[in-house]
Write a protein that holds these residues in place. Structure first.
Motif, short mmCIF file in Angstrom:
data_model
loop_
_atom_site.label_atom_id
_atom_site.label_comp_id
_atom_site.label_asym_id
_atom_site.label_seq_id
_atom_site.Cartn_x
_atom_site.Cartn_y
_atom_site.Cartn_z
N TYR A 151 0.85 -1.19 0.00
CA TYR A 151 0.00 0.00 0.00
C TYR A 151 0.89 1.24 0.00
N ASP A 152 0.41 2.31 -0.63
CA ASP A 152 1.16 3.56 -0.72
C ASP A 152 0.35 4.69 -0.11
N LYS A 153 1.08 5.69 0.43
CA LYS A 153 0.41 6.89 0.95
C LYS A 153 -0.12 7.70 -0.22
N ARG A 154 -1.32 8.21 -0.08
CA ARG A 154 -1.91 9.12 -1.05
C ARG A 154 -2.17 10.44 -0.35
N PHE A 155 -2.08 11.54 -1.10
CA PHE A 155 -2.29 12.86 -0.54
C PHE A 155 -3.65 12.95 0.12
N PRO A 156 -3.81 13.61 1.24
CA PRO A 156 -2.74 14.18 2.08
C PRO A 156 -1.99 13.06 2.81
N ILE A 157 -0.73 13.32 3.18
CA ILE A 157 0.08 12.24 3.70
C ILE A 157 0.58 12.46 5.13
N SER A 158 -0.04 13.33 5.90
CA SER A 158 0.37 13.50 7.29
C SER A 158 0.05 12.22 8.05
N GLY A 159 1.09 11.53 8.50
CA GLY A 159 0.89 10.24 9.16
C GLY A 159 1.15 10.26 10.64
N ASN A 160 1.00 11.42 11.30
CA ASN A 160 1.23 11.51 12.74
C ASN A 160 -0.04 11.98 13.44
N SER A 161 -0.22 11.48 14.66
CA SER A 161 -1.31 11.95 15.51
C SER A 161 -0.74 12.07 16.92
N THR A 162 -1.06 13.16 17.62
CA THR A 162 -0.53 13.43 18.94
C THR A 162 -1.67 13.53 19.95
N CYS A 163 -1.47 12.93 21.11
CA CYS A 163 -2.44 13.06 22.19
C CYS A 163 -2.21 14.41 22.85
N THR A 164 -3.23 15.27 22.82
CA THR A 164 -3.09 16.61 23.38
C THR A 164 -4.29 16.94 24.27
N LYS A 165 -4.11 17.98 25.07
CA LYS A 165 -5.21 18.49 25.89
C LYS A 165 -5.60 19.85 25.34
N GLU A 166 -6.82 19.96 24.83
CA GLU A 166 -7.32 21.20 24.25
C GLU A 166 -8.67 21.54 24.87
N ASN A 167 -8.77 22.75 25.40
CA ASN A 167 -10.02 23.22 26.04
C ASN A 167 -10.51 22.23 27.09
N GLY A 168 -9.57 21.68 27.87
CA GLY A 168 -9.94 20.77 28.94
C GLY A 168 -10.23 19.34 28.50
N MET A 169 -10.19 19.08 27.19
CA MET A 169 -10.46 17.73 26.68
C MET A 169 -9.17 17.09 26.17
N ILE A 170 -9.01 15.80 26.41
CA ILE A 170 -7.85 15.08 25.90
C ILE A 170 -8.27 14.40 24.60
N ILE A 171 -7.58 14.75 23.52
CA ILE A 171 -7.93 14.23 22.19
C ILE A 171 -6.67 13.85 21.42
N TRP A 172 -6.85 13.12 20.34
CA TRP A 172 -5.79 12.85 19.37
C TRP A 172 -5.92 13.88 18.26
N THR A 173 -4.80 14.49 17.86
CA THR A 173 -4.86 15.44 16.76
C THR A 173 -5.26 14.69 15.49
N PRO A 174 -6.03 15.35 14.62
CA PRO A 174 -6.43 14.67 13.40
C PRO A 174 -5.24 14.46 12.47
N PHE A 175 -5.30 13.41 11.72
CA PHE A 175 -4.30 13.18 10.69
C PHE A 175 -5.01 12.74 9.44
N ASP A 176 -4.48 13.15 8.32
CA ASP A 176 -5.06 12.80 7.03
C ASP A 176 -4.08 11.91 6.31
N MET A 177 -4.37 10.65 6.28
CA MET A 177 -3.51 9.72 5.57
C MET A 177 -4.36 8.62 4.98
#
Length: 167
Positions: A135-161
Motif C-alpha cells: 500500500y502507498d500513501k496518497r495525498f494528504p500524507i500527514s501520518g502523525n497523531s498526537t495526544c493533546t489536551k485542548e479546552n480541557g479535553m484530551i484528544i488525538w490530533t487529526p491526521f489525514d492519511m
C-alpha cells in the motif's frame, strides 16, 4: 488518552513514549515469567531526563522452570544502569537519539519476551502511521497523531492519511 485513531491498511509505530507510559512484556510461547518478577516497565522523567524503570525481567523456559535445576540470572548489557542507593527498581538511561527531550525512547529487548500490544497513551504521545506492505500513501500524507489536551479535553490530533493499492 482515549483509544488511538486508526487508519485502514496502516500500522502504528511509536518512536518515543511520554513520561508515565506503562508497557508490559509477555513471555514467548514455551516460556514463563520467573515467580516474583514483574513484566511491567514505566517511563519516568526527572531533571536528568526521561528513562525507563525496569525490574529484572526474566522469561524462563517452562521445562527449566518446572525442574529442580538451579536457575541462571540473565545479564542485560544493552543500556547502562544509573546506580541508586535504594532497593527501588533499576533505572535505565534513555540513550535513544530518536526520542525528543523529556520522552523515553524504544524500550530494550529481553530474551524470550515481547511487548504487549495493549498500551495506554499519555498526553504528549505521538503515533506514527505507516502504510502496510503493498500500500502507498496518497495525498494528504500527514501520518502523525498526537495526544493533546485542548479546552480541557484530551484528544488525538487529526491526521489525514490514506493507504491505497493500485489494484
Amino acid at each position: 488518552c482515549p483509544p488511538p485513531p486508526s487508519a485502514r491498511f496502516a500500522d502504528v509505530t511509536v518512536k518515543a513514549y511520554a513520561p508515565e507510559t506503562k508497557l508490559y512484556y509477555i513471555c514467548d510461547s514455551g516460556y514463563d515469567r520467573r515467580s516474583g518478577k514483574s513484566l511491567r516497565i514505566q517511563c519516568k522523567s526527572d531533571q536528568q531526563g526521561a528513562y525507563w524503570v525496569y525490574n529484572k525481567i526474566e522469561c524462563i523456559d517452562e521445562k527449566i522452570l518446572l525442574s529442580t535445576a538451579p536457575m541462571m540470572e540473565l545479564e542485560f548489557t544493552q543500556k547502562p544502569e544509573i546506580k541508586t542507593m535504594s532497593p527501588a527498581p533499576q533505572k535505565q538511561e534513555n540513550l535513544s537519539e530518536f526520542a525528543p527531550k523529556g520522552f523515553c525512547g524504544p524500550p530494550k529487548t529481553f530474551p524470550h519476551a515481547s511487548l504487549s500490544m495493549d498500551r495506554s497513551y499519555y498526553v504528549g504521545q505521538v503515533l506514527h502511521f505507516k502504510c502496510q506492505s503493498g500500500y502507498d500513501k496518497r495525498f494528504p500524507i500527514s501520518g502523525n497523531s498526537t495526544c493533546t489536551k485542548e479546552n480541557g479535553m484530551i484528544i488525538w490530533t487529526p491526521f489525514d492519511m490514506r493507504c491505497t493499492s493500485d489494484s
